[in-house]
Design an enzyme around this catalytic site. Structure first.
Site, PDB file in Angstrom:
ATOM      1  N   TYR A 156      13.969 -33.303 -13.736  1.00  0.00           N
ATOM      2  CA  TYR A 156      12.499 -33.319 -13.765  1.00  0.00           C
ATOM      3  C   TYR A 156      11.918 -33.247 -12.362  1.00  0.00           C
ATOM      4  CZ  TYR A 156      12.759 -38.228 -12.324  1.00  0.00           C
ATOM      5  OH  TYR A 156      13.001 -39.381 -11.616  1.00  0.00           O
ATOM      6  N   HIS A 199      -1.052 -40.385   4.889  1.00  0.00           N
ATOM      7  CA  HIS A 199      -1.479 -41.324   3.861  1.00  0.00           C
ATOM      8  C   HIS A 199      -2.699 -40.799   3.116  1.00  0.00           C
ATOM      9  CE1 HIS A 199      -3.760 -44.861   2.411  1.00  0.00           C
ATOM     10  NE2 HIS A 199      -2.560 -45.249   2.019  1.00  0.00           N
ATOM     11  N   GLY A 259      -8.188  -7.462   5.189  1.00  0.00           N
ATOM     12  CA  GLY A 259      -9.035  -7.700   6.360  1.00  0.00           C
ATOM     13  C   GLY A 259      -8.337  -8.340   7.534  1.00  0.00           C
ATOM     14  N   SER A 292      16.371 -39.781  -7.401  1.00  0.00           N
ATOM     15  CA  SER A 292      15.077 -39.106  -7.320  1.00  0.00           C
ATOM     16  C   SER A 292      14.870 -38.724  -5.859  1.00  0.00           C
ATOM     17  CB  SER A 292      13.970 -40.044  -7.807  1.00  0.00           C
ATOM     18  OG  SER A 292      12.732 -39.385  -7.716  1.00  0.00           O
ATOM     19  N   ARG A 340      -3.942  -1.720  -5.990  1.00  0.00           N
ATOM     20  CA  ARG A 340      -3.121  -2.938  -5.857  1.00  0.00           C
ATOM     21  C   ARG A 340      -3.495  -3.891  -6.992  1.00  0.00           C
ATOM     22  NH1 ARG A 340      -6.029  -4.787  -0.235  1.00  0.00           N
ATOM     23  NH2 ARG A 340      -8.135  -4.915  -1.055  1.00  0.00           N
ATOM     24  N   LYS A 397       0.831  -1.199   0.000  1.00  0.00           N
ATOM     25  CA  LYS A 397       0.000   0.000   0.000  1.00  0.00           C
ATOM     26  C   LYS A 397       0.869   1.255   0.000  1.00  0.00           C
ATOM     27  CE  LYS A 397      -3.710  -0.523   2.455  1.00  0.00           C
ATOM     28  NZ  LYS A 397      -4.274  -0.811   3.781  1.00  0.00           N
ATOM     29  N   ARG A 447      -3.517   2.849   8.743  1.00  0.00           N
ATOM     30  CA  ARG A 447      -3.833   1.523   8.192  1.00  0.00           C
ATOM     31  C   ARG A 447      -2.564   0.694   8.021  1.00  0.00           C
ATOM     32  NH1 ARG A 447      -7.315   3.011   2.898  1.00  0.00           N
ATOM     33  NH2 ARG A 447      -8.439   1.056   3.241  1.00  0.00           N
ATOM     34  N   CYS A 489      10.449 -36.810  -6.467  1.00  0.00           N
ATOM     35  CA  CYS A 489       9.149 -37.468  -6.551  1.00  0.00           C
ATOM     36  C   CYS A 489       8.391 -37.369  -5.237  1.00  0.00           C
ATOM     37  CB  CYS A 489       9.313 -38.921  -6.976  1.00  0.00           C
ATOM     38  SG  CYS A 489      10.279 -39.889  -5.822  1.00  0.00           S
ATOM     39  N   MET A 496      -5.628  -7.205   9.219  1.00  0.00           N
ATOM     40  CA  MET A 496      -5.115  -6.314  10.254  1.00  0.00           C
ATOM     41  C   MET A 496      -6.009  -5.091  10.373  1.00  0.00           C
ATOM     42  SD  MET A 496      -1.078  -6.812   9.760  1.00  0.00           S
ATOM     43  CE  MET A 496      -1.240  -6.627   8.007  1.00  0.00           C
TER      44      MET A 496
END
Lengths: 874, 874
Positions: A849, A454, A101, A762, A336, A22, A92, A829, A103
């Protein structure tokens, strides 16, 4: 003494970290010559100092605040506390990242018994002045002094009642004066001292309150959900007040430069005449669409259009503006980059390229990868959702929306689904035996377990909505009900889950299906053009693999073979293998599994159309395949033709104090190399078979949990011997490679040695995180709550690769691994393969990858593109 | 092609790694001009190649062997297989480290149907020749061809029976010829082909057999016990035979240059006339003391004395020699540094300094630190031990010998001890509740758990004998008996434990007390002069602390405060604290603990006489303080005045899937900072009190399990605030420091940050090893057996700091920690602090001190001196 306070005119866009979004934008807009109520920003560094100094603003910072105040008074030509031309300000918060919203805000600060007289004179409106004063007292007392608002509301309502009126607007100036007096008396009664009359004192107290609000529970929660570090702190903006409630030539509103729901290019927003910002937000009066401003005040509308267009072009992004019209004069209170739906984000990014506002690369950077999720999963109908009651909240473990009837066992879930019911599977926590029930369920709810439990991992893999670790939910699995905050839900009752927010609803809520637009395909094609990382998927079955292939996966990075072992006929052979007393008995049981396992791999290879498939060998501790319940043990013993005592002895022998650090992964293969031999047969025979049909599969065999070169070497020798014999016997050519997961800290520490045998690495960052931090993911949830509360962690340590600690291990492994094998293939992975921040890290350390669950493949593709655009790989 | 075979004349002492100890010394002695039967050595590298080539000797190595053979034939002027002057050899293993009896030996190789005739001619003794042949066939068949000896013994005994004779020596040459024929028939029957007549074939098969024996189970076991890497391999020595059994002018013997039992300087050993080495070892005839050789053959005796003295001076160490006299001519078959008792080791080292043979530093290096243990603990009476039956073997978890009556619970052990009984506590595994029982017991036996299990760690701390993880022992704790290999032992039955070997005896065995000589004190004083590392102790009570102080500890490096919480009145307050629902209730319970804890610290400070004392704050998961048994829970609930359900709910809530990675260490303090506050009060108040009496204690407060700077910071703030308030209120000066254990991998990875707050690091290498390897020490025992069998590990990964992996983490932490705090104090308080090899590593990476259990303090002092002598610290 460093500089802690900046006038708007000293600030600009580049100072976001120091002044918050801001503050930086107010500075930027000031320098653009836009009509901005002037003021100054107290920096985020001041906030950090405030906390370091034991929650006190030190004298130097206070001095700088007063100097900036004096400068601002000169600019606006008003005086703090003046009884003819008083200077009023809003105070502010404004952090580096937008936290709407979260703070606190204080308006009309500067009012006191003198200034209110000045305000009345200045505006020629005594009623307005005292109304402002009573609002200020309420807000200041609430936000700064922590006095409950109801103390003042009671007085206010009593006055209305005494006067026999209904509308606030019917109160006269005199009434409001009385109310202000009564408020001040109340204040003194509660605080033991009079309401502060010194505007400077008010200001310092207000700045402190904003700093304090950085650490309130809702800000903490928001930060954790949005990965905002506690260390950033918030800035405070002190801005001169303008009033939208000074009559019919005044007003206030908010507007987006494009439609934030669907991305259409048209000003979108609403406004209210004769109102302050809080009235718009509070929803007491219904605001008008912004388009009507054109009729109401064409000049202002035109000016606003120009400004908003200028800002959008300047920031090269859709803007979200707040404005106030004070007696016919337009002021911009803030701008913003606007929040938007995923759909809108795509359309805006693509439109802006077509408009010539952005390049392709820039457009790619404008879309938040994690947002794509919502495009791929069902969502709740917003209207239905607004009416539904949240009964509790758990972890947003797997996104999407689900509604259905409660089932407490995988069996019941399967039966109910077979009857055409939509089902939500509710469990204390899931185990591999629940897979089938999870597959048929719309959603999964667990009371325990974290983001990598899991339930969470499997649900994400399936693209099934999941809320995990809902601690308030108490499941009674025997009597088939659960309670939450005193309410009870039985089998067959409807509940709904929002896997994107973690919210649980105690009723049926209408859902709407996912829709993927052409914009999605276009952005993805751009992303693919600009990324260096390959994206694979974690998949253990045809369905997931095909889904991922559709989403653009370039291979399988992790097939967890154990998931294949839980189905009906298979689990029996697995259990025979476990209770086998000799190698021969074990091999006999394994021989039963071979054809099934081979068929699994054939299906995966086919689904992947010749792309690489990485198959991880059996990983979990064997006790996971055995029952724990006495009756189940009796049944199984009968089934296996052994005594209860024998079976029970095996189960007890397999019991471990810390199974996470126990007999699993490569350790199983070392004890029972015949398992790896069987799996090798299946991998190689399946590849030979599909390659006969014209594919060119190169299987990648992955040994889990290696921490020492010799572990890998021992198994690799057996794998290679088996594979080469089969290939030779078949008289074909077949390439394959053998590599390892890097998931034990010691594997990273000895990567140079391990790479002598491993043809690929991996990273299994779930386990690496568990062992590196010493946190069991099954248990850490309980104490991590305290870590968040006490700002020791900002976020779940399993959510993103911990770059300072675990990432350092990864980097060592990458560098050392390449020393002994320069062309080593490097992937990840773990769950992190689908987390944008972690994908960026993987790009930066030079992996080949990432592999993630099917529904995260598009996210990873986009994140990989963003990473390469920010830091292009040579 | 590299060189794999060396003639003795090509070898010397420095080639030990390549040629093994025996080979290198035979070379060295050859160059010293001593009478050595000539031959050659096949190198350890050939052994490695043998295994790499799939257990085959390749053609090149074979060629080199035959070349060396031809050379040797020239030197000795004999011919392999010759029928008038045959060359016979012994084939013996010889590894880098001496492994007596672990691998195989073959004598008389080269005999066949031709050579036996030659041998008869050459020796003019047909009976001798055929006796040698039948011995060779038996030995070769057994060792090389794996044919059970009994096959031949039966034939041999049948012949004796048929002839009606009792003594082997009564068999005639003709009888032996018959026997040889029968042996050859038997051999062909079993192997399908005739006994190999080609001496070269015999030789290659024998060399292979020696290589193969490197990996037999008893060699594997010996290697593991003695930390000998599998990779070293063994060499093979092929040496021309000399015969001590050629009549009364022949003989054979072994001798030490000093007494290996007590170190006295006098030739010590025994010999037999007309005998081969195997006769001496087999014990069929009683050998004579070596001193009698002087009478029997003064010339030979004199020659032998000269040689042994020359060798001792040459090697500057006590020698263990084997010799043979062949027809009046002395041959030395091997020499090596002699094994000796601890007592002898000390005396020899000190004497040799006095004799001017060694410097002080060299003498220090001659004593094996781990040997000192036996000087400090009771031992079995050797005579009694020889008669006792071993019923099973477990891990040698804590040294010493113990005999006593079996008790199955800590309570019973305490009662029985109170009645004056000697007690052995037998448990499935011990838990902190057993401490009192362990303290009164002579020894502790557990069926589960490894070298760093609770039982092992605590017993070592107490200096109590312990055999842990005895898998064959099945404990029935309810019915109070255990069984082992079919035998049953009830409460009150006598058993005995040897904690130094891990052996369990099913009866009472007489023990003798430890004795410490003046030599011990002298060597220790030399060690102290030459070491750079400080040595502290791990101690939680006055007794252990005083014991350690006597043994030379220079402070306490680890006081585990939880051990203090298990005693009668305390455990109640601890439990009240755990079930407390509010901070106030918790503080109330803690207030009860404060005076007791303060008293504990006063005692420790006093025992340490002002030396530093490091106090670790509460570490274990809270569930360890609660009962698990239903009846105990009922009792406790009553005691605490809460319902069974309430208490049970607390216990369930505290249950963890992987407690090792759960809510413990600093994580407890973050949830309940009031615990750390209470402990700080106790630490500081106790220090103020003892300092008033004239000591100058500087307490070191140690926070466990830190993995992130902010964890430490959070607690440190509270500790410092509490401490400073107390110090200020007392109006005294008191220094103290706050540091952390480094036991989580991430702590090493982020050590630079953590050192900003930590004033010292103390490596907790037990947990660091667990997490770095991903091995739970409670569970790994089960699968590590397979790791040893398959040569994946040579040794228990918890026995020594793993320098390649975990050590690398430690080194990172040392370097990074010093970056932000150059004068940081660095220690180790894991079990490894008393392990000589790990102490050396700690010295080399620059730690300030090691801390170990009291009985290991002398070991650590000596090991530290050796480390500094080898690699002096600047």
């Amino acid at each position: 003494m460093s500089k802690f306070v900046y006038l708007f005119k000293e600030a600009n866009q580049s100072m976001r970290n120091l002044l918050g979004g801001k503050g930086a934008n107010l500075g930027e807009m000031t320098s653009l010559g836009l009509p901005i109520p002037q003021g100054f920003t107290v920096s985020t560094e001041a906030c950090t100092r405030y906390y370091e100094d034991g929650k006190k603003i030190n004298k130097d910072i206070e001095k700088q605040i007063f100097e900036a105040l004096a400068e601002t008074e000169k600019i606006v030509n008003k005086k703090f506390g003046d009884n003819s031309n008083p200077f009023l300000v809003s105070v502010r918060s404004g952090a580096r990242a937008s936290m709407p919203g979260m703070m606190d805000t204080i308006l009309n600060l500067g009012l006191n018994d003198e200034a209110v007289v000045g305000l009345a004179k200045q505006t020629d409106n005594e009623r307005f002045a005292y109304d402002s004063y009573r609002r200020f007292i309420t807000m200041f007392s609430d936000v700064v002094m922590e006095i409950n608002k109801s103390n003042f509301e009671k007085i206010f309502d009593a006055k209305k009642e005494a006067k026999g009126i209904e509308l606030d607007t019917d109160l006269t100036a005199e009434d409001l004066k009385d109310i202000v007096e009564a408020f001040k008396v109340k204040y003194k009664e509660l605080k033991g001292q009079p309401f502060p009359q010194d505007p400077k004192e008010q200001l310092i107290l207000a700045v402190e309150a904003v700093f304090r609000s950085w650490d309130n529970p809702r800000a903490q929660y928001y930060r954790r959900m949005n990965n905002i570090p506690y260390e950033w702190g918030t800035a405070v903006n002190v801005q001169s007040m303008v009033f939208g409630n000074m009559g019919d030539t005044s007003g206030t509103g908010v507007a987006f430069t494009r439609n934030p729901s669907n991305g259409e290019k048209a000003l979108y927003g609403e406004y209210l005449f004769n109102a302050q910002g809080e009235d718009v937000v509070a929803g007491i009066r219904t605001p008008k669409p912004i388009s009507e401003l054109e009729k109401d005040n064409p000049a202002i509308y035109k000016q606003f259009l120009e400004i908003s267009s200028k800002l959008e072009n300047h920031y090269r992004d859709m803007q979200d503006l707040e404005f106030t019209i004070e007696r016919g004069e337009l002021f911009i209170l803030q701008t913003r980059n606007g929040k938007r739906t995923a759909q809108a984000a795509l359309k805006i990014a693509i439109d802006m390229v077509e408009e010539g506002l952005l390049t392709e690369k820039e457009a790619i950077l404008k879309v938040e990868p994690s947002q794509l999720d919502t495009l791929l999963h069902p969502q709740f109908d917003p209207e239905a959702l607004a009416k539904a009651e949240v009964i509790s909240t758990g972890l947003n473990a797997s996104p999407g929306a689900a509604t259905g009837k409660v089932a407490f066992t995988a069996e019941r879930a399967t039966e109910m689904a077979a009857n055409g019911d939509q089902v939500i599977l509710v469990r204390e926590e899931t185990s591999p035996e629940d897979i089938e029930g999870m597959a048929v369920a719309q959603g999964v709810l667990t009371a325990r377990g974290g983001m990598t439990s899991h339930a969470a991992v499997v649900a994400r893999g399936m693209g099934t909505c999941c809320v995990a670790g809902a601690h308030e939910v108490r499941v009674n699995e025997e009597e088939l009900f659960f309670t939450v905050n005193g309410k009870k839900y039985k089998e067959g009752d409807y509940i709904s889950l929002d896997g994107t927010t973690g919210k649980i609803y105690g009723e049926k809520v209408k859902t709407i299906e996912a829709t993927v637009s052409g914009d999605f395909a276009k952005l993805m094609s751009w992303a693919d053009k600009h990324r260096a990382l390959k994206v694979r998927t974690n998949a253990d079955n045809k369905r997931d693999a095909s889904q991922a292939y559709e989403f653009g996966a370039e291979g399988i990075g992790l097939c967890r073979t154990e998931h294949m072992f839980f189905e009906g006929t298979r689990i029996k052979a697995v259990r025979e293998m476990i209770v086998a007393k000799t190698v021969e008995e074990r091999e006999k049981a394994l021989a039963k599994l071979l054809p099934m396992q081979r068929q699994d791999f054939i299906e995966l290879y086919e689904a992947m159309q010749g792309h690489p498939v990485t198959i991880r060998y059996l990983d979990p501790p064997l006790h996971e395949f055995l029952p724990t319940d006495k009756e189940d043990i009796i049944d199984l013993a009968k089934d296996l033709g052994i005594t209860f005592d024998e079976l029970n002895a095996t189960i007890n022998e397999l019991h471990e104090t810390n199974p996470m650090l126990g007999h699993r992964g490569v350790r199983l293969s070392i004890t029972y190399p015949e398992i790896a031999v069987m799996q090798t047969r299946a991998v190689i025979e399946a590849a030979i078979e599909v390659n006969k049909k014209g594919l060119n599969v190169v299987p990648e065999i992955m040994i889990p949990l290696v921490g020492e070169l010799k572990e890998l070497k021992y198994i690799k020798e057996r794998v290679v011997k088996t594979a080469d014999e089969i290939i030779k016997a078949a008289g074909v050519e077949l390439k394959y490679s053998v590599g390892t997961m890097i998931e034990i800290p010691r594997a990273c520490l000895t990567a140079e040695e391990i790479a002598k045998e491993a043809e690929f690495f991996s990273f299994g960052t779930n386990d690496l995180t568990q062992m590196g931090f010493g946190f069991s993911r099954d248990d850490a949830g309980k104490f991590l709550a305290d870590y968040y509360k006490k700002n020791i962690f900002n976020e779940d340590p399993f959510a993103h690769v911990d770059q300072r600690g675990i990432g350092r291990l990864m980097q060592m492994a990458v560098e050392d691994g390449r020393k002994s094998r320069p062309d080593i293939k490097l992937g990840i992975c773990g769950e992190h393969g689908g987390d944008p921040r972690s994908v960026e890290f993987c790009h930066n350390i030079g992996l080949t990858y990432v592999s993630c669950s099917p529904f995260r493949v598009p996210i990873a593709r986009l994140a990989a593109a963003q990473a390469n655009i920010k830091n292009p790989r040579k």
